[in-house]
Motif scaffolding. Sequence first.
Motif, PDB file in Angstrom:
ATOM      1  N   ASN A  99     -52.153  25.316  76.977  1.00 48.61           N
ATOM      2  CA  ASN A  99     -51.222  25.435  75.845  1.00 48.61           C
ATOM      3  C   ASN A  99     -50.138  24.361  75.865  1.00 48.61           C
ATOM      4  OD1 ASN A  99     -52.508  27.836  74.948  1.00 48.61           O
ATOM      5  ND2 ASN A  99     -51.387  29.012  76.485  1.00 48.61           N
ATOM      6  N   ALA A 100     -49.943  23.724  77.031  1.00 48.24           N
ATOM      7  CA  ALA A 100     -48.825  22.781  77.178  1.00 48.24           C
ATOM      8  C   ALA A 100     -49.217  21.331  76.909  1.00 48.24           C
ATOM      9  CB  ALA A 100     -48.241  22.888  78.591  1.00 48.24           C
ATOM     10  N   LEU A 101     -50.523  21.041  76.883  1.00 41.72           N
ATOM     11  CA  LEU A 101     -50.977  19.655  76.740  1.00 41.72           C
ATOM     12  C   LEU A 101     -51.915  19.503  75.542  1.00 41.72           C
ATOM     13  CD1 LEU A 101     -51.769  18.909  80.494  1.00 41.72           C
ATOM     14  CD2 LEU A 101     -49.935  17.860  79.154  1.00 41.72           C
ATOM     15  N   PRO A 102     -51.970  18.296  74.963  1.00 42.51           N
ATOM     16  CA  PRO A 102     -52.913  18.050  73.863  1.00 42.51           C
ATOM     17  C   PRO A 102     -54.352  18.271  74.310  1.00 42.51           C
ATOM     18  CG  PRO A 102     -51.324  16.248  74.071  1.00 42.51           C
ATOM     19  CD  PRO A 102     -51.134  17.126  75.260  1.00 42.51           C
ATOM     20  N   LYS A 103     -55.244  18.614  73.380  1.00 41.37           N
ATOM     21  CA  LYS A 103     -56.627  18.935  73.718  1.00 41.37           C
ATOM     22  C   LYS A 103     -57.373  17.758  74.339  1.00 41.37           C
ATOM     23  CE  LYS A 103     -57.356  22.769  70.517  1.00 41.37           C
ATOM     24  NZ  LYS A 103     -58.138  23.288  69.370  1.00 41.37           N
ATOM     25  N   MET A 232     -43.855  24.028  80.207  1.00 45.24           N
ATOM     26  CA  MET A 232     -44.210  22.887  79.373  1.00 45.24           C
ATOM     27  C   MET A 232     -44.506  21.658  80.238  1.00 45.24           C
ATOM     28  SD  MET A 232     -44.301  24.246  76.466  1.00 45.24           S
ATOM     29  CE  MET A 232     -44.540  22.795  75.427  1.00 45.24           C
ATOM     30  N   ALA A 233     -45.154  20.662  79.626  1.00 48.35           N
ATOM     31  CA  ALA A 233     -45.530  19.443  80.345  1.00 48.35           C
ATOM     32  C   ALA A 233     -45.205  18.221  79.495  1.00 48.35           C
ATOM     33  CB  ALA A 233     -47.018  19.472  80.676  1.00 48.35           C
ATOM     34  N   ARG A 234     -45.029  17.094  80.165  1.00 48.08           N
ATOM     35  CA  ARG A 234     -44.831  15.828  79.455  1.00 48.08           C
ATOM     36  C   ARG A 234     -45.508  14.720  80.246  1.00 48.08           C
ATOM     37  NH1 ARG A 234     -41.121  12.246  81.647  1.00 48.08           N
ATOM     38  NH2 ARG A 234     -39.778  13.089  83.295  1.00 48.08           N
ATOM     39  N   GLU A 235     -45.943  13.683  79.540  1.00 46.69           N
ATOM     40  CA  GLU A 235     -46.564  12.560  80.223  1.00 46.69           C
ATOM     41  C   GLU A 235     -45.488  11.593  80.704  1.00 46.69           C
ATOM     42  OE1 GLU A 235     -50.217   9.336  79.819  1.00 46.69           O
ATOM     43  OE2 GLU A 235     -49.703  10.596  78.097  1.00 46.69           O
ATOM     44  N   ILE A 236     -45.649  11.098  81.926  1.00 41.32           N
ATOM     45  CA  ILE A 236     -44.741  10.087  82.480  1.00 41.32           C
ATOM     46  C   ILE A 236     -45.031   8.762  81.783  1.00 41.32           C
ATOM     47  CG2 ILE A 236     -44.051   8.852  84.577  1.00 41.32           C
ATOM     48  CD1 ILE A 236     -43.367  11.848  84.674  1.00 41.32           C
ATOM     49  N   ARG A 237     -43.990   8.062  81.373  1.00 47.78           N
ATOM     50  CA  ARG A 237     -44.181   6.788  80.674  1.00 47.78           C
ATOM     51  C   ARG A 237     -44.913   5.772  81.556  1.00 47.78           C
ATOM     52  NH1 ARG A 237     -38.626   6.702  79.774  1.00 47.78           N
ATOM     53  NH2 ARG A 237     -38.626   4.671  80.802  1.00 47.78           N
TER      54      ARG A 237
END
Length: 255
Positions: A99-103, A232-237
């Motif tokens: 649920n936290a990341l794009p498919k 939640m999650a986020r991608e590191i630049r």
Amino acid sequence: MSSEPRPEGERIAKLLARAGIASRREVERMIAARRIAIGGLIVETPATILKDLTGVTVDGNPVAKPEPTRLYAFNKPTGLITAESDPKGRPTIYTALRNALPKKTPRLMPIGRLDLNTEGLLLLTNDGELKRQMELPSSGIPRTYRARTFGDITQEQLEDLIDGITIDGIHYGSIDANLERRTGRNQWIEVTITEGKNREVRRVLEHLGLQVSRLIRTAYGPFELEDLPRGMAREIRTDELGRFRSWLKRAGGNH
């Protein structure tokens, strides 16, 4: 005395890890289970040297070319297992990550673990070789935690941990620990370690007579939890990841 020239390329386990198939150790288990082949011939040893993964299959399926390395930060809640599945049926980090990341996010592997009741920053990558490098104690990557504890402790006692401590025959290296704030016998303590041994922070604080009621990882190397929402999650630049990988190479994390 002549020596045979070293074959060009890298071990198949390293190449498959970099391609995100699995960690090196897991690839070695897959080879032992005869699940990996080259041109239809079963791979017998993880010491097999290859220039690339052309013709390599896993369970009969061709291995795709490695995707660019990607790194994600996830704010792990308590109550989740850091594993793909759990025999007891407990929810895992992947339950939340769906649920936290794009498919179209690539297959991700956790870098290190956070146990069931530990929350906070968990890094994940599609690159098994980066995972291995970041988990190696010899890389000396600091991990910082905040622990809510109950009991009596002084800053002097915490400062003694800078020299390391041995508990039940297990030696824990230098630990940087500082009292943050105290209310009665309750206090928050910030702890930074570099080895990341199993349940290290909890074991050390409990050894000092403290009860740990909450443990949050706030940083892993230069990557911080910051204000990332729980679950939640986020991608590191890419530029952040590039700078870190350059540092890791200098620090000897490619051993």
